[in-house]
Design an enzyme around this catalytic site. Sequence first.
Site, PDB file in Angstrom:
ATOM      1  N   ALA A 242      64.856 104.858  33.763  1.00  0.00           N
ATOM      2  CA  ALA A 242      64.901 103.387  33.804  1.00  0.00           C
ATOM      3  C   ALA A 242      64.949 102.858  35.228  1.00  0.00           C
ATOM      4  O   ALA A 242      64.922 101.645  35.432  1.00  0.00           O
ATOM      5  CB  ALA A 242      66.117 102.880  33.025  1.00  0.00           C
TER       6      ALA A 242
ATOM      7  N   LYS B 134      54.235  94.028  31.664  1.00  0.00           N
ATOM      8  CA  LYS B 134      53.519  93.622  32.888  1.00  0.00           C
ATOM      9  C   LYS B 134      52.582  94.718  33.388  1.00  0.00           C
ATOM     10  O   LYS B 134      51.786  94.494  34.312  1.00  0.00           O
ATOM     11  CB  LYS B 134      54.525  93.235  33.966  1.00  0.00           C
ATOM     12  CG  LYS B 134      55.313  91.978  33.607  1.00  0.00           C
ATOM     13  CD  LYS B 134      56.391  91.664  34.617  1.00  0.00           C
ATOM     14  CE  LYS B 134      57.102  90.367  34.246  1.00  0.00           C
ATOM     15  NZ  LYS B 134      57.799  90.436  32.951  1.00  0.00           N
TER      16      LYS B 134
ATOM     17  N   VAL C 142      63.994  91.253  28.253  1.00  0.00           N
ATOM     18  CA  VAL C 142      65.212  91.398  27.458  1.00  0.00           C
ATOM     19  C   VAL C 142      66.185  90.299  27.862  1.00  0.00           C
ATOM     20  O   VAL C 142      66.275  89.924  29.029  1.00  0.00           O
ATOM     21  CB  VAL C 142      65.865  92.786  27.644  1.00  0.00           C
ATOM     22  CG1 VAL C 142      65.061  93.849  26.944  1.00  0.00           C
ATOM     23  CG2 VAL C 142      66.036  93.131  29.111  1.00  0.00           C
TER      24      VAL C 142
END
Length: 628
Positions: free
Chosen positions: A363, A409, A448
């Site tokens: 992440a 994106k 989010v």
Amino acid sequence: MEVLLTLSRPYKRIISILIDAMFIICAFWLAYFLRLSSLVEFTNQEHWQTVLFLIPFSIYINIKLGLYRAVIRYLSFQALSAIAKAVFLSSVALVILSLVLDSFLPRSIPIIYATFLFVFSAGSRLTLRNWVNKVLQEKKSNILIYGAGSTGRQLIHALQSGKEYNPVAFIDDDKKLQGLTVNGLSVYKKQELKSLISNHNISHVLLAIPRASKKAKALVIDHLEPFSVEVLAVPNMADIVSGKAKIDDLIEVSIEDLLGRDAVPPNPELLKADIDQKVVMVTGAGGSIGSELCRQIILQNPNSIVLFDNSEFNLYQIQQELNNHIRKHHSNIIVHALIGTVQNKTRILQVISSLKVQTLYHAAAYKHVPLVENNVVEGVQNNIFGTLNTAQAAIEANVETFVLISTDKAVRPTNIMGTTKRMAELILQALAKQQHNTRFCMVRFGNVLGSSGSVVPLFKQQIKQGGPITLTHKDINRYFMTIPEAAQLVIQAGAMGMGGDVFLLDMGEPVKIYDLAKNMVQLTGLQVKDEQSPDGDIEILITGLRPGEKLYEELLINKQAQPTGHELIMTANEISLTWQELEPILQELTLACEEYDIEKLSNTLRNAPSGFKPTESSCDIVFLNNQQ
């Protein structure tokens, strides 16, 4: 009269006793007057002796029955029952005293006396209760309760005893309840909202529908949107039942309710597949998505969890949170918090191999579009080569599963950030075609709620400060998902991967950010200031698209997505490269980064099969200053 409300309780009790003494005297002599039609007995000494003995005895009874401890504005049926008992005993005392003092007492006098005393005592208290409540209600805000079910009924009692809100009526969609009176309040249909708000000067609408789905709540909120009232909600039932919240702990309407997206319960088998009794590592563990992944992972009983982040503060926070969870649940899970950057391959290889990591969630990334546009080389080195370093280290250390957190994106990117994430996907797809023991997959999703850089906390802060709300374009829209739901779906998607898979999360319908901003303003009881409402409270200021920003985001490159075994997870069939095709591109990027050649870097990314189509020339700050 309002001075009485400010008196201390001892003074209020003294006044009550004096008034009750006066009631006893009045009831006694009125009883004689009604019985004898004259006040001839008024001068009788025995009668006055009877009254003087009757007063302290009756007051003593009142004290014992708690009549002076009762709070007038909460006077209930139990209090009226106590008054009746006190009056009865006072009547009995009257009979006994008249016998002892040899006072003339017709048989009907005690009954008449009791009737008058009850009317005086109970009537005065009820009158005072109504007056006090009326005074207090004038200081409260008039509110409507949306939902006349059990939660709404409980909420009425809680609010009536409070000092802030005065419930005026119920609104309910159930036709069986409409037109009825529930706990003293009439139940109306939602079509009558406008007249109710206008006629009763309503300032708030309280949502008492905690069991309703988010979709149902969104429809209710959408109906309330045109009215200038603040909308608050009752906490969810789980928190009320567990004792974490009380029914009158009113909260702001969550953005999740506003979006109307109902989360699908996760598949427990998929959640556990890559985590249960394994060593799991999360890069970027202190970030918005990374930290939520850690919270979800620790619930699936890993053997240990490795937190890797270059931010000492963020790393410390998530480490403390996980350790607190472990202590609370008496777990034996080991938490390793390690500082480092994915740009340092040696460091990350040492971490993965020494701790024998089996599952890795990657992440770590720079994700803020304008910042990456201004810092191109760092964006490329972190997002592209950081992913390459981590993936190659995972292969060398025989990591079983590697899951990349990607973004919408990356689809037809117009900015450096999106392009670097698409290149990261191409890297994993190329490595997945090689022979090794690591299974690679990537999960692509949109925004989010509540993440760093998200518009929602920014809008909340701007509304709190009185505006204006800054928005880059009136037509811009985005997909939204809650952080916990996204993290659960990432874990489940990772367990479904076969190697080189690109998974897409079903984000629902895209949300127009301008409408989101308007709703957030109106739900706080304020009004948007625009051409139609020049006297509004909060202005929405259009600032223009930022460098690399798109009006619309997409999740698919070729519009072809295949369903999987999970209704919210799809898989994409998209272009990929072999390592032989990708390696020369990565070499060019490496050279361009070393030379800090932004033009070469941009041209290489533009020529790579990433779909990169920049909307403007480079705006890297260092590059532009060197040019000048």
